[in-house]
Every structure is written in C-alpha cells, then in structure tokens.
Design an enzyme around this catalytic site. Structure first.
Site, PDB file in Angstrom:
ATOM      1  N   GLY A  84       2.187  -1.197   0.383  1.00 27.20           N
ATOM      2  CA  GLY A  84       0.793  -0.813   0.200  1.00 27.20           C
ATOM      3  C   GLY A  84       0.653   0.112  -0.988  1.00 27.20           C
ATOM      4  N   ASP A  85      -0.473  -0.033  -1.669  1.00 30.50           N
ATOM      5  CA  ASP A  85      -0.725   0.861  -2.799  1.00 30.50           C
ATOM      6  C   ASP A  85      -2.147   1.370  -2.653  1.00 30.50           C
ATOM      7  OD1 ASP A  85      -0.636   2.237  -5.128  1.00 30.50           O
ATOM      8  OD2 ASP A  85      -0.757   0.483  -6.446  1.00 30.50           O
ATOM      9  N   GLY A  86      -2.296   2.571  -2.151  1.00 31.31           N
ATOM     10  CA  GLY A  86      -3.624   3.122  -1.898  1.00 31.31           C
ATOM     11  C   GLY A  86      -4.028   4.121  -2.966  1.00 31.31           C
ATOM     12  N   THR A  87      -5.141   4.791  -2.720  1.00 29.38           N
ATOM     13  CA  THR A  87      -5.671   5.752  -3.676  1.00 29.38           C
ATOM     14  C   THR A  87      -4.741   6.949  -3.799  1.00 29.38           C
ATOM     15  OG1 THR A  87      -7.724   5.193  -2.544  1.00 29.38           O
ATOM     16  CG2 THR A  87      -7.878   6.838  -4.280  1.00 29.38           C
ATOM     17  N   CYS A  88      -4.233   7.403  -2.670  1.00 29.20           N
ATOM     18  CA  CYS A  88      -3.452   8.640  -2.682  1.00 29.20           C
ATOM     19  C   CYS A  88      -1.964   8.406  -2.846  1.00 29.20           C
ATOM     20  CB  CYS A  88      -3.658   9.408  -1.378  1.00 29.20           C
ATOM     21  SG  CYS A  88      -5.343   9.833  -1.085  1.00 29.20           S
ATOM     22  N   GLY A  89      -1.501   7.264  -2.372  1.00 31.02           N
ATOM     23  CA  GLY A  89      -0.057   7.077  -2.419  1.00 31.02           C
ATOM     24  C   GLY A  89       0.363   5.624  -2.343  1.00 31.02           C
ATOM     25  N   VAL A 133       2.971   3.018  -0.475  1.00 36.37           N
ATOM     26  CA  VAL A 133       3.677   2.970   0.802  1.00 36.37           C
ATOM     27  C   VAL A 133       4.815   1.953   0.702  1.00 36.37           C
ATOM     28  CG1 VAL A 133       3.431   2.612   3.280  1.00 36.37           C
ATOM     29  CG2 VAL A 133       1.528   3.578   1.978  1.00 36.37           C
ATOM     30  N   ASP A 178     -12.689   7.346   6.955  1.00 38.81           N
ATOM     31  CA  ASP A 178     -12.434   6.140   6.154  1.00 38.81           C
ATOM     32  C   ASP A 178     -11.864   5.030   7.031  1.00 38.81           C
ATOM     33  OD1 ASP A 178     -12.364   4.509   3.938  1.00 38.81           O
ATOM     34  OD2 ASP A 178     -10.467   5.285   3.173  1.00 38.81           O
TER      35      ASP A 178
HETATM   36  N1  LIG Z   1       3.014   3.266   8.844  1.00 37.19           N
HETATM   37  C1  LIG Z   1       2.792   2.172   8.141  1.00 37.19           C
HETATM   38  N2  LIG Z   1       3.423   1.020   8.443  1.00 37.19           N
HETATM   39  C2  LIG Z   1       3.196  -0.107   7.732  1.00 37.19           C
HETATM   40  N3  LIG Z   1       2.325  -0.204   6.720  1.00 37.19           N
HETATM   41  C3  LIG Z   1       1.653   0.908   6.358  1.00 37.19           C
HETATM   42  C4  LIG Z   1       1.857   2.159   7.043  1.00 37.19           C
HETATM   43  N4  LIG Z   1       1.045   3.085   6.491  1.00 37.19           N
HETATM   44  C5  LIG Z   1       0.378   2.451   5.504  1.00 37.19           C
HETATM   45  N5  LIG Z   1       0.739   1.138   5.417  1.00 37.19           N
HETATM   46  C6  LIG Z   1       0.216   0.133   4.487  1.00 37.19           C
HETATM   47  O1  LIG Z   1      -0.078   0.723   3.244  1.00 37.19           O
HETATM   48  C7  LIG Z   1      -1.478   0.584   2.955  1.00 37.19           C
HETATM   49  C8  LIG Z   1      -1.956   1.836   2.213  1.00 37.19           C
HETATM   50  O2  LIG Z   1      -1.686   2.976   3.014  1.00 37.19           O
HETATM   51  P1  LIG Z   1      -2.717   4.167   3.144  1.00 37.19           P
HETATM   52  O3  LIG Z   1      -4.053   3.591   3.505  1.00 37.19           O
HETATM   53  O4  LIG Z   1      -2.142   5.186   4.037  1.00 37.19           O
HETATM   54  O5  LIG Z   1      -2.719   4.709   1.648  1.00 37.19           O
HETATM   55  P2  LIG Z   1      -3.882   5.441   0.868  1.00 37.19           P
HETATM   56  O6  LIG Z   1      -3.368   5.783  -0.486  1.00 37.19           O
HETATM   57  O7  LIG Z   1      -4.358   6.607   1.651  1.00 37.19           O
HETATM   58  O8  LIG Z   1      -4.943   4.283   0.854  1.00 37.19           O
HETATM   59  P3  LIG Z   1      -6.530   4.298   0.695  1.00 37.19           P
HETATM   60  O9  LIG Z   1      -6.781   3.837  -0.700  1.00 37.19           O
HETATM   61  O10 LIG Z   1      -6.971   3.297   1.737  1.00 37.19           O
HETATM   62  O11 LIG Z   1      -7.002   5.670   0.994  1.00 37.19           O
HETATM   63  C9  LIG Z   1      -2.151   0.353   4.311  1.00 37.19           C
HETATM   64  O12 LIG Z   1      -3.330  -0.385   4.223  1.00 37.19           O
HETATM   65  C10 LIG Z   1      -1.069  -0.425   5.066  1.00 37.19           C
HETATM   66  O13 LIG Z   1      -1.178  -1.792   4.800  1.00 37.19           O
END
Ligand SMILES: Nc1ncnc2c1ncn2[C@@H]1O[C@H](COP(=O)(O)OP(=O)(O)OP(=O)(O)O)[C@@H](O)[C@H]1O
Length: 348
Positions: free
Chosen positions: A11-16, A18, A125
């Site tokens: 996963g590639d989100g706004t904050c980090g 994964v 969110d």
């Molecule tokens: N514990 C986990 N197990 C498996 N996949 C995960 C886990 N935590 C996060 N992911 C995957 O990584 C993605 C991004 O994680 P997360 O939403 O925590 O990041 P973010 O940077 O906060 O994203 P956002 O842009 O949604 O705020 C999730 O949608 C999910 O698919």
C-alpha cells in the site's frame, strides 16, 4: 528494523508506504508502515496523554499496532498483517453480497467504531480501503486522521476521502463529531449492496450535488455555523427532491434502507451512534424487536431519526497542528526501550 525483512509493498498512502514483512526471529508476517516524513524527536510523534488514551483501543475489530520503531529519524509502525481491504473485496466480487454477509461485515465495523467512539476517538477517514479483511474478520485501520474527541484545531480542512465525507465536513461546519464516521458507515453500507459508491462526487460541489440527488436538499438551518454553506445555498436553489432509496439499492431490505437513511441523515445529530446502529432491526432479522420501522418515504420527507446520545459532540478543538501522524500514536505502551540510538515502543 534489522529484525524485519520487507517482502513486498502492499500500500502507498498519503502518510506512509505499507510493506508486507517477516520478523526473521519469530517468522511472524507483519505489515510495516514506513512514514513518509522524518521524525527527529520522539516528542514529534508521542504525546503521553494520547498514548495513554489510545492504548485503550485494543479491540478485535481494530487493527493491532504491535510496535513503533524510530530509526535514523524514520518512523515505522509494525501492525498485524491483514490479507486485503474491503475495497479490493468489493472490486473483485462477482455477485452481490447477501444481506447476511453485509450484516456480518457491518456489525464488525460498528463494533470497532463503538469501541473507538466510547474511548473518545473518532476516525475521520473511514472508507472501504481502511477496513482490512482476513477471511471473515474485518478490522478498522489507518488512524492517520484519528482525533481525540477533546482535541484538534478549529475549522481545519483535512483530507478525508471525498466519497465518504459527511456534509458537515464538506460545508466546513465549526464542529465535527463522531457522527462523521457514522455518515461514512451509511455510505459503505449502501456500497456493499450495489458494489459501487453511492455518492461518487468528482469535486466538493459535485459531492454535495450527488448527496442532494439522493437525500434531496436539506433545510439550511441544519448547518447554521458552516462556513461553506453558500455551496449548499447554490444547490438549494435547484430544490432537488429526494430519490427513493429502494430504487437506488433494489437488493436491500426495508431494514437496510431504513438504517442507511438514518446513517446518511443530513443532520449529524439525527444519525444513530455506532452502538445504536447495532441495535437497529437490520442486525436483528428474525428476532422480535420493539422498534417500529418507519416508512422510507416518510423518512425522506420528514427526516427525524431518534435522537442519538452523542455524548461526544461537545468537544472542543485544541490548537495542535493537523498532523497526519497524530492518531498513530495509538495504543503505544509508554515503556520505552532505548536500543543504542534506536528507540522502540513495544505494544501489548
Ligand atoms: N495491517 C495491514 N495489513 C495489510 N495491509 C495493510 C495494513 N495496513 C495498511 N495496509 C494496506 O496499505 C494501504 C495504505 O495504508 P494506510 O491507509 O494505513 O496508509 P495511509 O498513508 O495512512 O493512507 P491514506 O492515504 O488512506 O491515509 C491500505 O489501504 C491497505 O491496503
């Protein structure tokens, strides 16, 4: 972080970013979230009051944060690993979910939310991507925007996903409450039936327009303090009448329609709490419950749900910056071990 071997990015989100990773000492598979910004001090990331409060968020329907590691000014969160998220499940679903499956999904989300809200936090969110799934178990994840009920800056515009954003957030109301999570639950519940988003706005104004097309235009008095209420005034001129939700979600029972309509009430005070939602007849099919179902049409014309006991709506924003990270100081045990320049918090 030497103990963890990264296997693949998940996963590639706004904050980090994964990653799926393996603990090479225990062979446990975990999810490692590497924060994108640097963290030069623990104080940047830890706030004892929040740490203490968020430790309470230990629940089977909330993803477990196992460890927090700061190394070379980089911050890593080690979570229990989950197989996929609800968005992926819906995207790959070839047939509509049965109401029984939807009930099972939603009751888990609501139990996680009840725990969060009663412990003084709300998510802000909630969206299908933030509901993680392993087999039949659902867990709420991504507390990057989570807020303590008693903190947060005033009127801060934060980035939550538009399609699940409550109207009071779109209109920049002066107070947000846990009811914004309940709106998102309503939108997700509707989507589980149709497998497509109920309010897929392409911009903020389009988002409000899409909501008006389903719910009809609201009474302007619903949002007396919203600073963006002019957006709504423009739409109100068009006097859009409410749609029949059963036409939009033909495979949903009357109970489901009633719950969606209550959750997606314009007025946040009319939305049931997570706990109250679990008492709704939708979750008690086949059982006798002394709860009269209201005619959906009457609901639309006179949208007066039961008054939820939103004890959490009296919070006051503080003056902290709206930091993506803040909510991730969750559940961190304040027992610090300092490993030669590496700081690590191990969680219960
Ligand atoms: N514990 C986990 N197990 C498996 N996949 C995960 C886990 N935590 C996060 N992911 C995957 O990584 C993605 C991004 O994680 P997360 O939403 O925590 O990041 P973010 O940077 O906060 O994203 P956002 O842009 O949604 O705020 C999730 O949608 C999910 O698919």
């Amino acid at each position: 972080m030497d103990r963890y071997k990264m296997l693949e990015e998940i996963g590639d989100g706004t904050c980090g970013c994964v990653f799926k990773a393996i603990n090479i000492e225990t062979y446990e598979i975990v999810a490692v979230k590497k924060m994108k910004r640097k963290f030069y001090f623990w104080e940047d990331c830890m706030n004892l009051r929040e740490v203490k409060a968020l430790r309470k968020l230990n629940h089977p329907n909330i993803v477990k944060l196992k460890e927090v590691v700061r190394e070379n000014n980089e911050l890593f969160f080690i979570f229990e690993h989950m197989e996929c998220n609800l968005y992926q499940i819906m995207r790959e679903q070839q047939r509509p979910f049965s109401e029984e499956e939807i009930r099972n999904f939603m009751s888990q989300v609501l139990q996680g939310l009840t725990h969060m809200h009663t412990n003084g936090y709300f998510h802000r969110d909630l969206k299908p991507e933030n509901v993680l799934v392993t087999k039949d178990v659902l867990k709420i994840a991504d507390f990057g925007l989570a807020r303590e009920v008693s903190s947060a800056p005033p009127y801060t515009e934060y980035v939550s996903t538009r399609w699940y954003r409550a109207p009071e957030v779109l209109l920049q109301s002066s107070t947000y409450t846990p009811a914004i999570d309940m709106w998102a639950v309503g939108a997700i519940l509707a989507e589980l039936f149709t497998l497509s988003p109920i309010f897929p706005g392409e911009s903020e104004i389009d988002q409000l327009y899409k909501i008006c097309c389903v719910l009809g235009t609201p009474e302007p008095a619903v949002f007396p303090k919203a600073s963006n209420v002019s957006l709504l005034m423009n739409l109100s001129c068009a006097e859009i009448s409410p749609a029949n939700l059963s036409d939009i979600i033909p495979n949903a029972s009357l109970e489901a329609i009633d719950l969606i309509m209550q959750l997606c009430s314009w007025d946040p005070l009319k939305r049931p709490t997570a706990d109250q939602s679990l008492q709704h007849p939708f979750f008690h099919v086949g059982m006798w419950v002394p709860y009269p179902l209201r005619d959906p049409l009457e609901l639309k014309l006179n949208n007066k749900g039961p008054k939820p006991n939103l004890e959490l709506n009296l919070w006051d924003f503080g003056a902290e910056p709206d930091d993506c990270f803040l909510g991730l100081t969750l559940a961190v045990k304040p027992s610090v071990s300092n490993l030669g320049g590496k700081l690590m918090f191990v969680l219960n």
